[in-house]
Design a protein around this motif. Sequence first.
Motif, PDB file in Angstrom:
ATOM      1  N   SER B  20      36.195  54.539  56.548  1.00 46.92           N
ATOM      2  CA  SER B  20      35.984  53.228  55.929  1.00 46.92           C
ATOM      3  C   SER B  20      35.621  53.432  54.466  1.00 46.92           C
ATOM      4  N   LEU B  21      36.420  52.872  53.573  1.00 48.03           N
ATOM      5  CA  LEU B  21      36.178  52.957  52.136  1.00 48.03           C
ATOM      6  C   LEU B  21      35.955  51.541  51.626  1.00 48.03           C
ATOM      7  N   ASN B  22      35.016  51.383  50.700  1.00 47.08           N
ATOM      8  CA  ASN B  22      34.622  50.023  50.303  1.00 47.08           C
ATOM      9  C   ASN B  22      34.453  49.874  48.804  1.00 47.08           C
ATOM     10  N   CYS B  23      34.631  48.628  48.362  1.00 52.94           N
ATOM     11  CA  CYS B  23      34.347  48.268  46.978  1.00 52.94           C
ATOM     12  C   CYS B  23      33.699  46.903  46.949  1.00 52.94           C
ATOM     13  N   THR B  24      32.811  46.708  45.993  1.00 54.04           N
ATOM     14  CA  THR B  24      32.273  45.378  45.733  1.00 54.04           C
ATOM     15  C   THR B  24      32.637  45.002  44.302  1.00 54.04           C
ATOM     16  N   TYR B  25      32.668  43.709  44.043  1.00 56.61           N
ATOM     17  CA  TYR B  25      33.038  43.263  42.712  1.00 56.61           C
ATOM     18  C   TYR B  25      32.238  42.026  42.341  1.00 56.61           C
ATOM     19  N   SER B  26      32.224  41.723  41.060  1.00 58.38           N
ATOM     20  CA  SER B  26      31.380  40.624  40.610  1.00 58.38           C
ATOM     21  C   SER B  26      32.183  39.422  40.099  1.00 58.38           C
ATOM     22  N   ASN B  27      33.446  39.634  39.744  1.00 58.64           N
ATOM     23  CA  ASN B  27      34.256  38.575  39.135  1.00 58.64           C
ATOM     24  C   ASN B  27      34.948  37.743  40.215  1.00 58.64           C
ATOM     25  N   SER B  28      34.506  36.502  40.397  1.00 54.52           N
ATOM     26  CA  SER B  28      35.077  35.664  41.451  1.00 54.52           C
ATOM     27  C   SER B  28      36.513  35.236  41.142  1.00 54.52           C
ATOM     28  N   ALA B  29      37.003  35.523  39.941  1.00 48.97           N
ATOM     29  CA  ALA B  29      38.387  35.180  39.595  1.00 48.97           C
ATOM     30  C   ALA B  29      39.399  36.167  40.172  1.00 48.97           C
ATOM     31  N   PHE B  30      38.937  37.320  40.634  1.00 47.17           N
ATOM     32  CA  PHE B  30      39.872  38.302  41.192  1.00 47.17           C
ATOM     33  C   PHE B  30      40.541  37.721  42.434  1.00 47.17           C
ATOM     34  N   GLN B  31      41.866  37.861  42.483  1.00 48.96           N
ATOM     35  CA  GLN B  31      42.620  37.350  43.621  1.00 48.96           C
ATOM     36  C   GLN B  31      43.510  38.409  44.259  1.00 48.96           C
ATOM     37  N   TYR B  32      43.880  39.424  43.498  1.00 46.53           N
ATOM     38  CA  TYR B  32      44.778  40.455  43.993  1.00 46.53           C
ATOM     39  C   TYR B  32      44.008  41.758  44.084  1.00 46.53           C
ATOM     40  N   PHE B  33      44.135  42.410  45.233  1.00 45.46           N
ATOM     41  CA  PHE B  33      43.317  43.579  45.514  1.00 45.46           C
ATOM     42  C   PHE B  33      44.226  44.719  45.980  1.00 45.46           C
ATOM     43  N   MET B  34      44.019  45.866  45.403  1.00 48.56           N
ATOM     44  CA  MET B  34      44.875  47.007  45.676  1.00 48.56           C
ATOM     45  C   MET B  34      44.071  48.250  46.001  1.00 48.56           C
ATOM     46  N   TRP B  35      44.680  49.138  46.726  1.00 48.54           N
ATOM     47  CA  TRP B  35      44.140  50.478  46.948  1.00 48.54           C
ATOM     48  C   TRP B  35      45.173  51.491  46.484  1.00 48.54           C
ATOM     49  N   GLY B  54      41.542  38.207  53.764  1.00 52.55           N
ATOM     50  CA  GLY B  54      42.318  38.506  54.960  1.00 52.55           C
ATOM     51  C   GLY B  54      42.545  39.987  55.139  1.00 52.55           C
ATOM     52  N   ASN B  55      43.358  40.299  56.141  1.00 54.33           N
ATOM     53  CA  ASN B  55      43.664  41.683  56.488  1.00 54.33           C
ATOM     54  C   ASN B  55      45.137  41.971  56.264  1.00 54.33           C
ATOM     55  N   LYS B  56      45.429  43.228  55.988  1.00 55.17           N
ATOM     56  CA  LYS B  56      46.817  43.687  55.943  1.00 55.17           C
ATOM     57  C   LYS B  56      46.881  45.077  56.537  1.00 55.17           C
ATOM     58  N   GLU B  57      47.844  45.291  57.413  1.00 57.23           N
ATOM     59  CA  GLU B  57      47.952  46.588  58.086  1.00 57.23           C
ATOM     60  C   GLU B  57      49.272  47.238  57.731  1.00 57.23           C
ATOM     61  N   ASP B  58      49.217  48.568  57.546  1.00 63.31           N
ATOM     62  CA  ASP B  58      50.441  49.326  57.282  1.00 63.31           C
ATOM     63  C   ASP B  58      50.254  50.706  57.885  1.00 63.31           C
ATOM     64  N   GLN B  64      41.152  45.141  54.048  1.00 60.51           N
ATOM     65  CA  GLN B  64      40.448  43.888  54.331  1.00 60.51           C
ATOM     66  C   GLN B  64      39.843  43.357  53.048  1.00 60.51           C
ATOM     67  N   VAL B  65      39.906  42.050  52.883  1.00 60.26           N
ATOM     68  CA  VAL B  65      39.292  41.398  51.727  1.00 60.26           C
ATOM     69  C   VAL B  65      38.393  40.279  52.224  1.00 60.26           C
ATOM     70  N   ASP B  66      37.155  40.265  51.760  1.00 61.50           N
ATOM     71  CA  ASP B  66      36.224  39.185  52.049  1.00 61.50           C
ATOM     72  C   ASP B  66      35.780  38.618  50.701  1.00 61.50           C
ATOM     73  N   LYS B  67      36.457  37.571  50.267  1.00 65.04           N
ATOM     74  CA  LYS B  67      36.153  37.029  48.937  1.00 65.04           C
ATOM     75  C   LYS B  67      34.790  36.365  48.895  1.00 65.04           C
ATOM     76  N   SER B  68      34.332  35.833  50.033  1.00 68.43           N
ATOM     77  CA  SER B  68      33.023  35.166  50.022  1.00 68.43           C
ATOM     78  C   SER B  68      31.907  36.158  49.737  1.00 68.43           C
ATOM     79  N   SER B  69      32.092  37.401  50.181  1.00 71.26           N
ATOM     80  CA  SER B  69      31.090  38.443  49.935  1.00 71.26           C
ATOM     81  C   SER B  69      31.463  39.321  48.752  1.00 71.26           C
TER      82      SER B  69
END
Lengths: 113, 114
Positions: B20-35, B54-58, B64-69
């Motif tokens: 499990s790898l994680n990131c947190t961010y502070s800018n609520s304008a972010f909409q696109y998330f990449m690894w 939401g989730n995306k599987e490959d 996983q993205v949780d914009k509320s958190s």
Amino acid sequence: DTAVSQTPKYLVTQMGNDKSIKCEQNLGHDTMYWYKQDSKKFLKIMFSYNNKELIINETVPNRFSPKSPDKAHLNLHINSLELGDSAVYFCASRLGTVNSPLHFGNGTRLTVT
Amino acid sequence: QKEVEQDPGPLSVPEGAIVSLNCTYSNSAFQYFMWYRQYSRKGPELLMYTYSSGNKEDGRFTAQVDKSSKYISLFIRDSQPSDSATYLCAMSGHYGGATNKLIFGTGTLLAVQP
């Protein structure tokens, strides 16, 4: 058939010298970038060109001067090199107008002694 | 405070483990998330990208993205020694547009032990 290629791969030079790094992409992309990655792996954008026009210029010392002769090439010239310039410099490209990912080159490892 | 925070690791796991790898961010304008995955002495390569929450599987990878958190995760199932690399999260306010800037995390170094 490398998509984004940078030269040289390694660059070792002394403080005060001037050096250039070259980048070429054969992906047909219209937007190219220079990123700097420090020893802690933090990737920071420096410049971006779209169709040979400079569109992003972060707070970078003016010793760094990018040049884009055409949309497939982006070069970076650095004057009066300093110890703090030691890093890995990555070139990247993408199609600026559509949802496409950044494609990175394999980096130029610059060491200033 | 950086816009994007990521634990640098290193993270060492045995082969076959779930990572499990994680990131947190502070800018609520972010909409696109990449690894991105970066092998030693190579450039970063895109692994996954997601839009909004939401989730995306490959394959073995799930993003996983949780914009509320303001929290994103990358899960790697059945990890392999070939997964050993630095994993960088990246995000932006919009994905299209020539002036789009991708903001990167500092990367997490992962070592999968055989």
